[in-house]
Scaffold this active site. Structure first.
Site, PDB file in Angstrom:
ATOM      1  N   GLY A  71     -22.988 -48.594  48.474  1.00 16.14           N
ATOM      2  CA  GLY A  71     -22.742 -49.952  48.948  1.00 16.14           C
ATOM      3  C   GLY A  71     -23.989 -50.589  49.546  1.00 16.14           C
ATOM      4  O   GLY A  71     -25.067 -49.989  49.574  1.00 16.14           O
ATOM      5  N   MET A  72     -23.845 -51.807  50.037  1.00 21.82           N
ATOM      6  CA  MET A  72     -24.986 -52.553  50.581  1.00 21.82           C
ATOM      7  C   MET A  72     -25.614 -51.831  51.774  1.00 21.82           C
ATOM      8  O   MET A  72     -26.821 -51.607  51.811  1.00 21.82           O
ATOM      9  CB  MET A  72     -24.544 -53.966  50.982  1.00 21.82           C
ATOM     10  CG  MET A  72     -25.667 -54.848  51.487  1.00 21.82           C
ATOM     11  SD  MET A  72     -25.186 -56.591  51.600  1.00 21.82           S
ATOM     12  CE  MET A  72     -23.977 -56.518  52.952  1.00 21.82           C
TER      13      MET A  72
ATOM     14  N   ASP B 287     -12.590 -40.229  47.272  1.00 17.35           N
ATOM     15  CA  ASP B 287     -11.602 -41.269  47.581  1.00 17.35           C
ATOM     16  C   ASP B 287     -11.155 -41.058  49.020  1.00 17.35           C
ATOM     17  O   ASP B 287     -10.417 -40.111  49.312  1.00 17.35           O
ATOM     18  CB  ASP B 287     -10.415 -41.150  46.614  1.00 17.35           C
ATOM     19  CG  ASP B 287      -9.286 -42.122  46.941  1.00 17.35           C
ATOM     20  OD1 ASP B 287      -9.444 -42.950  47.872  1.00 17.35           O
ATOM     21  OD2 ASP B 287      -8.233 -42.043  46.279  1.00 17.35           O
ATOM     22  N   ILE B 288     -11.634 -41.905  49.929  1.00 14.69           N
ATOM     23  CA  ILE B 288     -11.345 -41.668  51.353  1.00 14.69           C
ATOM     24  C   ILE B 288      -9.879 -41.884  51.709  1.00 14.69           C
ATOM     25  O   ILE B 288      -9.453 -41.545  52.804  1.00 14.69           O
ATOM     26  CB  ILE B 288     -12.256 -42.504  52.284  1.00 14.69           C
ATOM     27  CG1 ILE B 288     -11.972 -44.006  52.164  1.00 14.69           C
ATOM     28  CG2 ILE B 288     -13.719 -42.188  52.054  1.00 14.69           C
ATOM     29  CD1 ILE B 288     -12.622 -44.831  53.273  1.00 14.69           C
TER      30      ILE B 288
ATOM     31  N   ALA C 195     -15.890 -49.009  52.957  1.00 18.63           N
ATOM     32  CA  ALA C 195     -14.927 -49.964  53.511  1.00 18.63           C
ATOM     33  C   ALA C 195     -14.523 -50.970  52.442  1.00 18.63           C
ATOM     34  O   ALA C 195     -15.229 -51.154  51.443  1.00 18.63           O
ATOM     35  CB  ALA C 195     -15.536 -50.706  54.698  1.00 18.63           C
TER      36      ALA C 195
ATOM     37  N   TYR D   9      -8.045 -58.155  57.388  1.00 24.34           N
ATOM     38  CA  TYR D   9      -9.271 -57.358  57.431  1.00 24.34           C
ATOM     39  C   TYR D   9      -9.513 -56.824  58.847  1.00 24.34           C
ATOM     40  O   TYR D   9      -9.727 -55.624  59.046  1.00 24.34           O
ATOM     41  CB  TYR D   9     -10.459 -58.203  56.968  1.00 24.34           C
ATOM     42  CG  TYR D   9     -11.795 -57.518  57.125  1.00 24.34           C
ATOM     43  CD1 TYR D   9     -12.107 -56.368  56.395  1.00 24.34           C
ATOM     44  CD2 TYR D   9     -12.758 -58.007  58.009  1.00 24.34           C
ATOM     45  CE1 TYR D   9     -13.332 -55.730  56.548  1.00 24.34           C
ATOM     46  CE2 TYR D   9     -13.987 -57.378  58.165  1.00 24.34           C
ATOM     47  CZ  TYR D   9     -14.264 -56.247  57.430  1.00 24.34           C
ATOM     48  OH  TYR D   9     -15.477 -55.613  57.584  1.00 24.34           O
TER      49      TYR D   9
ATOM     50  N   LYS E 213      -9.398 -52.874  60.068  1.00 22.98           N
ATOM     51  CA  LYS E 213     -10.554 -52.233  60.690  1.00 22.98           C
ATOM     52  C   LYS E 213     -10.224 -51.724  62.097  1.00 22.98           C
ATOM     53  O   LYS E 213     -10.707 -50.667  62.514  1.00 22.98           O
ATOM     54  CB  LYS E 213     -11.734 -53.205  60.747  1.00 22.98           C
ATOM     55  CG  LYS E 213     -12.309 -53.576  59.379  1.00 22.98           C
ATOM     56  CD  LYS E 213     -12.952 -52.404  58.649  1.00 22.98           C
ATOM     57  CE  LYS E 213     -14.290 -52.033  59.228  1.00 22.98           C
ATOM     58  NZ  LYS E 213     -14.952 -50.953  58.431  1.00 22.98           N
TER      59      LYS E 213
END
Length: 269
Positions: A15-16, A37-38, A61, A125, A129
């Site tokens: 990811g970024m 796969d979390i 995420a 979201y 989180k």
């Protein structure tokens, strides 16, 4: 403990943020979402116990804020349950965990938020989180939850790239001027993680320095931007008006304008 001699595992390495973490921790074991796969508890526990890391950095995420509204179950699995499984595995393996949360755990009713402020999300979201934070705290003690905001980095879709793209396609680009936060460069954040690992367990707010609106941020990237209100620019997910994270526990990072300059130079190399 010397960071260079410990075994580090990066989850979400493609990811970024994960891509920049890989540069800062080149010797780390790196797992992408294709490798792990979390949301699969057994797979998470089995993988981490097999690798036996000293430190796990979770950069995996589901970060599409509007997408989370449409895919609530997936958001809660990836952002909520997944971190809980990782924490459970870390506790069993005796590993530290560094996990990234978000400014969107707050409702935006205050101008600034410190680490001890009580979260109150206003979108799916943020809710997902926050669940991840709670699951980590329930499952282990040796965690560092790092709340971050307005990320931009070379290796992913982000606000800077969106602005540059729209600027080339449209005469003028409308951007809201009534939502305030702190832009954060993923490379600066990744470098800061080395310090975070050595700090006491707990919650940390880590962003680049400097507060701005999305419009001010856009104005630093493109010339053809005009301000508008959140009322004029409706989105599926409600956004907090103020999501300014105050770091009270570590030294400040550089100003976002300086970081943006490096980013813009780097993408042209």
């Amino acid at each position: 403990m010397v960071v260079g001699t410990i075994k580090t595992l990066i989850i979400g390495s493609s990811g970024m943020l994960g891509s920049d973490l890989c540069k800062v921790f080149p010797d780390a074991v790196k797992l992408t979402h294709h490798d792990l796969d979390i949301t699969d508890r057994e797979q998470v526990i089995e993988s981490i116990l097999k690798i036996k890391p000293d430190v796990v950095i979770n950069a995996a995420a589901y970060t599409n804020v509007d997408g989370c509204e449409d895919n609530k179950e997936l958001a809660f699995q990836v952002n909520g349950s997944g971190p809980g499984y990782i924490a459970e595995a870390c506790a069993r393996a005796g590993a530290k965990l560094v996990h990234f949360s978000t400014d969107y755990v707050f409702d935006g009713s205050k101008k600034e938020y410190v680490e001890s402020d009580i979260p109150d999300p206003i979108n799916v979201y943020g809710d997902s989180k926050l669940l991840g934070e709670k699951k980590i705290i329930e499952n282990m003690d040796d965690y560092r939850i790092v709340r971050i905001s307005w990320l931009f980095g070379i290796h992913g879709k982000n606000f800077v790239e969106t602005m540059l793209k729209l600027s080339g396609e449209m005469d003028t680009v409308k951007v809201v001027n009534d939502q305030f936060g702190k832009p954060t460069y993923t490379m600066d954040l990744a470098r800061k993680v080395k310090e975070i690992i050595e700090l006491e367990p707990g919650i940390y707010h880590i962003t680049n320095d400097g507060i701005c609106s999305w419009y001010e941020f856009a104005s630093s990237i493109i010339d053809n931007v005009i301000p508008c209100t959140s009322e004029e620019f409706q989105r599926k997910a409600k956004r907090p008006m103020y999501s300014v994270l105050v770091n009270t526990k570590t030294g400040p990072m550089r100003h976002w304008r300086e970081a943006l300059k490096d980013y813009l130079q780097g993408r042209n190399i």
